[in-house]
Design an enzyme around this catalytic site. Structure first.
Site, PDB file in Angstrom:
ATOM      1  N   GLY A  11      48.702  40.477  43.335  1.00 19.74           N
ATOM      2  CA  GLY A  11      47.895  39.899  44.270  1.00 19.74           C
ATOM      3  C   GLY A  11      48.779  38.907  44.748  1.00 19.74           C
ATOM      4  O   GLY A  11      48.068  37.744  45.070  1.00 19.74           O
ATOM      5  N   ARG A  14      47.941  36.524  49.324  1.00 18.33           N
ATOM      6  CA  ARG A  14      46.936  35.747  49.644  1.00 18.33           C
ATOM      7  C   ARG A  14      46.556  34.681  48.629  1.00 18.33           C
ATOM      8  O   ARG A  14      46.942  34.861  47.451  1.00 18.33           O
ATOM      9  CB  ARG A  14      45.694  36.432  50.344  1.00 18.33           C
ATOM     10  CG  ARG A  14      45.886  37.333  51.436  1.00 18.33           C
ATOM     11  CD  ARG A  14      44.491  37.845  52.134  1.00 18.33           C
ATOM     12  NE  ARG A  14      44.148  39.095  51.307  1.00 18.33           N
ATOM     13  CZ  ARG A  14      43.065  39.075  50.677  1.00 18.33           C
ATOM     14  NH1 ARG A  14      42.112  38.139  50.740  1.00 18.33           N
ATOM     15  NH2 ARG A  14      42.619  40.243  49.992  1.00 18.33           N
ATOM     16  N   ASP A  62      47.726  49.695  43.572  1.00 21.13           N
ATOM     17  CA  ASP A  62      46.254  49.106  43.020  1.00 21.13           C
ATOM     18  C   ASP A  62      46.378  49.059  41.525  1.00 21.13           C
ATOM     19  O   ASP A  62      46.742  49.884  40.561  1.00 21.13           O
ATOM     20  CB  ASP A  62      45.210  50.212  43.328  1.00 21.13           C
ATOM     21  CG  ASP A  62      43.900  50.064  42.767  1.00 21.13           C
ATOM     22  OD1 ASP A  62      43.737  48.734  41.934  1.00 21.13           O
ATOM     23  OD2 ASP A  62      43.159  50.832  42.948  1.00 21.13           O
ATOM     24  N   SER A 141      39.057  32.418  35.111  1.00 19.03           N
ATOM     25  CA  SER A 141      38.393  31.578  35.903  1.00 19.03           C
ATOM     26  C   SER A 141      37.130  30.819  35.086  1.00 19.03           C
ATOM     27  O   SER A 141      36.919  31.043  33.814  1.00 19.03           O
ATOM     28  CB  SER A 141      37.324  32.479  36.763  1.00 19.03           C
ATOM     29  OG  SER A 141      36.286  31.876  37.406  1.00 19.03           O
ATOM     30  N   TYR A 154      32.092  39.842  37.131  1.00 20.36           N
ATOM     31  CA  TYR A 154      32.905  39.003  37.334  1.00 20.36           C
ATOM     32  C   TYR A 154      33.352  38.103  36.018  1.00 20.36           C
ATOM     33  O   TYR A 154      34.495  37.966  35.464  1.00 20.36           O
ATOM     34  CB  TYR A 154      33.044  38.184  38.778  1.00 20.36           C
ATOM     35  CG  TYR A 154      34.210  37.180  39.086  1.00 20.36           C
ATOM     36  CD1 TYR A 154      35.270  37.736  39.449  1.00 20.36           C
ATOM     37  CD2 TYR A 154      34.064  35.769  38.673  1.00 20.36           C
ATOM     38  CE1 TYR A 154      36.398  36.767  39.897  1.00 20.36           C
ATOM     39  CE2 TYR A 154      35.462  35.092  38.976  1.00 20.36           C
ATOM     40  CZ  TYR A 154      36.367  35.549  39.652  1.00 20.36           C
ATOM     41  OH  TYR A 154      37.114  34.676  39.872  1.00 20.36           O
ATOM     42  N   ALA A 156      32.285  38.559  33.152  1.00 20.67           N
ATOM     43  CA  ALA A 156      32.690  39.324  31.814  1.00 20.67           C
ATOM     44  C   ALA A 156      34.042  39.652  32.155  1.00 20.67           C
ATOM     45  O   ALA A 156      34.848  39.856  30.790  1.00 20.67           O
ATOM     46  CB  ALA A 156      31.840  40.392  31.790  1.00 20.67           C
ATOM     47  N   LYS A 158      36.435  37.937  33.624  1.00 21.51           N
ATOM     48  CA  LYS A 158      37.185  36.812  33.263  1.00 21.51           C
ATOM     49  C   LYS A 158      37.183  36.503  31.899  1.00 21.51           C
ATOM     50  O   LYS A 158      38.046  35.749  31.119  1.00 21.51           O
ATOM     51  CB  LYS A 158      36.970  36.033  34.212  1.00 21.51           C
ATOM     52  CG  LYS A 158      36.995  36.138  35.498  1.00 21.51           C
ATOM     53  CD  LYS A 158      38.489  36.483  35.913  1.00 21.51           C
ATOM     54  CE  LYS A 158      38.847  36.565  37.522  1.00 21.51           C
ATOM     55  NZ  LYS A 158      40.362  37.057  37.683  1.00 21.51           N
TER      56      LYS A 158
END
Ligand code: NAP
Length: 244
Positions: A11, A14, A62, A141, A154, A156, A158
């Site tokens: 990733g 950005r 991916d 996070s 999300y 779960a 993280k």
């Protein structure tokens, strides 16, 4: 600080991943970064990093696709040689309350955020074992620490990343491979641009502002550098005090 090292960052086109790529390159690391589909941004990033005097290349891959990750890592090995630093940063959200969350919303987020990191770690595991050195940094996070309404999938993924981090840290500690996580709070990126007004969010943060991608990159640089050689299995919150 990272001269002579090669970093792989998922990733990297950005937001937080791009800031990590820039910071690593500014500190002398060669950078291979993965991205989902934004070819134009990838080219821009390649040029920006190369201009800093390091080797840099973007790979469209991916991370949720096991075979694609395998193929990309073997391409990186051919073009960059052995990798010393891995940052699992690629991540997506599909926010909904649980009641309206579809199977695909749950699976897509788990596959990219958690399986993706697993595939990357598994792919580089033999390299780290053999060279008896490695720095693995997983971008989790605060949602994985304290939960967040509308982000069951999300959060779960993280929280799962934190379990993955600690297990890998235990498996590889004797080989001088460190595996740590960073738990960012609210950071100004494309991911958060559709959330409630910045001022409302900032009011929840003791430090009174959202994070910048560079705030997270600074922690990643520390975890990638020698200064953190005795730290493994740790989760560093970079959140302006949000989740303390
Ligand atoms: P972002 O701005 O949305 O960027 C996401 C990056 O991930 C892009 O480079 C994208 O590539 C790549 N990507 C997405 N899905 C991918 C896939 N399946 N395979 C490979 N690459 C993929 O995100 P961000 O806000 O910088 O977040 C980065 C990480 O920090 C994520 O793991 C996120 O969960 C975590 N985080 C963010 C915040 C925040 O407030 N922003 C807070 C806590 C944690 P393309 O450009 O090609 O699409």
């Amino acid at each position: 600080m990272l001269k002579g090292k090669t970093a792989v960052v998922t990733g990297g086109t950005r937001g937080i991943g791009a800031a990590i790529c820039r910071t690593f390159a500014q500190n002398g690391a060669d950078v291979a970064f993965l991205y989902a589909g934004n070819v134009e941004k990838a080219k821009e990033m390649e040029e920006a990093l190369t201009a800093l005097g390091v080797k840099a290349k973007g790979y469209r891959c991916d991370v949720a696709d096991s075979a694609a990750v395998k193929e990309t890592l073997s391409q990186i090995a051919k073009e960059f040689g052995p990798v010393q630093i891995l940052v699992n940063n690629a991540g997506v959200t599909r926010d909904k309350l649980v009641m309206g969350m579809k199977d695909a919303d749950f699976d897509d987020v788990l596959h990219t955020n958690l399986r993706g990191a697993f595939y990357m770690i598994r792919g580089l595991y033999p390299v780290f074992m053999k060279q008896k050195y490695g720095k693995i940094i997983n971008i989790s996070s605060v949602s994985g620490l304290i939960g967040n309404a509308g982000q069951a999938n999300y959060s779960a993924s993280k929280a799962g990343l934190i379990g993955l981090t600690k297990s890998v840290a235990r498996e590889l500690a004797s080989r001088h491979v460190c595996c740590n996580a960073i738990a960012p709070g609210f950071v100004e990126t494309d991911m958060t641009k559709d959330l409630a007004e910045g001022n409302q969010l900032a009011a929840q943060i003791p430090m009174g502002r959202m994070g910048k991608p560079e705030d997270i990159a600074a922690a990643a640089l520390f975890l990638a550098s020698e200064g953190s050689d005795y730290i493994t299995g740790e989760v560093i919150r970079v959140d302006g005090g949000l989740a303390m």
